[in-house]
Design an enzyme around this catalytic site. Structure first.
Site, mmCIF file in Angstrom:
data_model
loop_
_atom_site.group_PDB
_atom_site.id
_atom_site.type_symbol
_atom_site.label_atom_id
_atom_site.label_comp_id
_atom_site.label_asym_id
_atom_site.label_seq_id
_atom_site.Cartn_x
_atom_site.Cartn_y
_atom_site.Cartn_z
ATOM 1 N N LYS A 1 0.822 -1.224 0.000
ATOM 2 C CA LYS A 1 0.000 0.000 0.000
ATOM 3 C C LYS A 1 0.854 1.272 0.000
ATOM 4 O O LYS A 1 0.584 2.179 -0.774
ATOM 5 C CB LYS A 1 -0.914 0.041 1.237
ATOM 6 C CG LYS A 1 -2.067 -0.935 1.209
ATOM 7 C CD LYS A 1 -3.085 -0.629 2.303
ATOM 8 C CE LYS A 1 -2.497 -0.672 3.714
ATOM 9 N NZ LYS A 1 -1.990 -1.997 4.118
ATOM 10 N N ARG B 1 11.475 -6.374 4.724
ATOM 11 C CA ARG B 1 11.455 -4.924 4.973
ATOM 12 C C ARG B 1 12.087 -4.604 6.338
ATOM 13 O O ARG B 1 12.758 -3.586 6.489
ATOM 14 C CB ARG B 1 10.010 -4.409 4.937
ATOM 15 C CG ARG B 1 9.915 -2.912 5.187
ATOM 16 C CD ARG B 1 8.518 -2.379 4.934
ATOM 17 N NE ARG B 1 7.636 -2.621 6.061
ATOM 18 C CZ ARG B 1 6.335 -2.340 6.076
ATOM 19 N NH1 ARG B 1 5.759 -1.833 4.987
ATOM 20 N NH2 ARG B 1 5.585 -2.570 7.124
ATOM 21 N N ARG C 1 11.695 -1.228 11.012
ATOM 22 C CA ARG C 1 10.468 -0.803 11.706
ATOM 23 C C ARG C 1 10.208 -1.662 12.931
ATOM 24 O O ARG C 1 10.306 -2.883 12.861
ATOM 25 C CB ARG C 1 9.279 -0.923 10.733
ATOM 26 C CG ARG C 1 8.808 0.407 10.213
ATOM 27 C CD ARG C 1 7.715 0.247 9.206
ATOM 28 N NE ARG C 1 6.454 -0.233 9.783
ATOM 29 C CZ ARG C 1 5.293 -0.132 9.175
ATOM 30 N NH1 ARG C 1 5.219 0.432 7.982
ATOM 31 N NH2 ARG C 1 4.201 -0.602 9.733
HETATM 32 P P1 AMP Z 1 0.714 1.038 8.778
HETATM 33 O O1 AMP Z 1 1.944 1.817 8.460
HETATM 34 O O2 AMP Z 1 -0.475 1.491 7.982
HETATM 35 O O3 AMP Z 1 0.929 -0.436 8.704
HETATM 36 O O4 AMP Z 1 0.331 1.378 10.293
HETATM 37 C C1 AMP Z 1 1.214 1.080 11.356
HETATM 38 C C2 AMP Z 1 0.465 1.089 12.668
HETATM 39 O O5 AMP Z 1 -0.105 2.390 12.904
HETATM 40 C C3 AMP Z 1 -0.709 0.130 12.750
HETATM 41 O O6 AMP Z 1 -0.309 -1.183 13.100
HETATM 42 C C4 AMP Z 1 -1.552 0.778 13.853
HETATM 43 O O7 AMP Z 1 -1.007 0.554 15.137
HETATM 44 C C5 AMP Z 1 -1.370 2.252 13.543
HETATM 45 N N1 AMP Z 1 -2.402 2.726 12.605
HETATM 46 C C6 AMP Z 1 -2.244 3.143 11.317
HETATM 47 N N2 AMP Z 1 -3.412 3.505 10.774
HETATM 48 C C7 AMP Z 1 -4.353 3.321 11.728
HETATM 49 C C8 AMP Z 1 -5.767 3.497 11.779
HETATM 50 N N3 AMP Z 1 -6.470 3.933 10.711
HETATM 51 N N4 AMP Z 1 -6.397 3.204 12.942
HETATM 52 C C9 AMP Z 1 -5.726 2.786 14.027
HETATM 53 N N5 AMP Z 1 -4.410 2.556 14.036
HETATM 54 C C10 AMP Z 1 -3.715 2.828 12.903
#
Ligand code: AMP
Length: 188
Positions: A13, A127, A133
């Site tokens: 994504k 990654r 990360r």
């Molecule tokens: P991502 O980079 O999109 O994988 O997001 C990393 C982390 O950020 C996720 O595992 C959640 O802990 C938090 N996070 C990102 N987007 C959301 C969302 N829309 N709602 C709640 N937590 C989020």
């Protein structure tokens, strides 16, 4: 173009959001990136979000929704945006509808990038070696996939019911996947 990007962690994504945003000349709003920047900058928001992101669980809706509402009120998104990582559950999707209704705009598409869990686990572990990360360890990756299946996957049916769902296979070369998504959106 006003669209949301769906798909399991590791489906690509973030990578595709950047390429699609460039193609369509619109900004990307990545909630995960905003949380990571705030954690790095040790802000109040970062302090609140960190325990959830580290555990691979969702940051509470009240924090996330307020953050997205603020972001969508900024000038650079008036002509369009691509949301990456939001909404993540049905309540957030309803809240997004309310934010957009307040702004007098509507979504054009919910783009789902599909990928098999074993492939995404492998990609995320790779990654982890490159980006380091904190949430790319195997137990946290499994937790994030579980959260996706339980909380986020039902959104595909939600958007399909409104005629907004566009699906594209996320397996393949990056450029090939971008073309697949653009083609699917245009055909929609
Ligand atoms: P991502 O980079 O999109 O994988 O997001 C990393 C982390 O950020 C996720 O595992 C959640 O802990 C938090 N996070 C990102 N987007 C959301 C969302 N829309 N709602 C709640 N937590 C989020």
């Amino acid at each position: 173009m006003r669209a949301v990007l769906l798909g399991p962690p590791g489906a690509g994504k973030g990578t595709q959001a950047a390429l699609l945003a460039e193609r369509w000349g619109i900004p990307t709003i990545s909630t995960g990136d905003i949380f990571r920047a705030n954690i790095k900058g040790q802000t109040e928001l970062g302090r609140k979000a960190q325990e959830y992101t580290n555990a691979g669980t969702l940051v509470p809706d009240e924090i996330t929704n307020a953050m997205v509402r603020d972001r969508l009120a900024q000038d650079d998104v008036v002509d369009g945006f691509l949301l990456d990582g939001y909404p993540r559950n049905p309540d957030q999707a309803v809240e997004l509808d309310s934010m957009l209704a307040d702004l007098g705009v509507e979504l054009n598409a919910a783009i789902e990038i599909t990928a098999d869990s074993e492939v995404v686990i492998e990609r995320l572990l790779k990654r982890a070696e490159i980006e380091g990360r904190a949430d790319d360890t195997e137990p946290v990756i499994r937790k994030r996939l579980e959260v996706y299946a339980t909380s986020t996957a039902p959104l595909t049916a939600f958007y399909a019911g409104r005629g907004l769902l566009v699906q594209a296979d996320g397996i393949g070369e990056v450029a090939e996947v971008t073309e697949r998504i653009v083609g699917a959106v245009e055909a929609h």
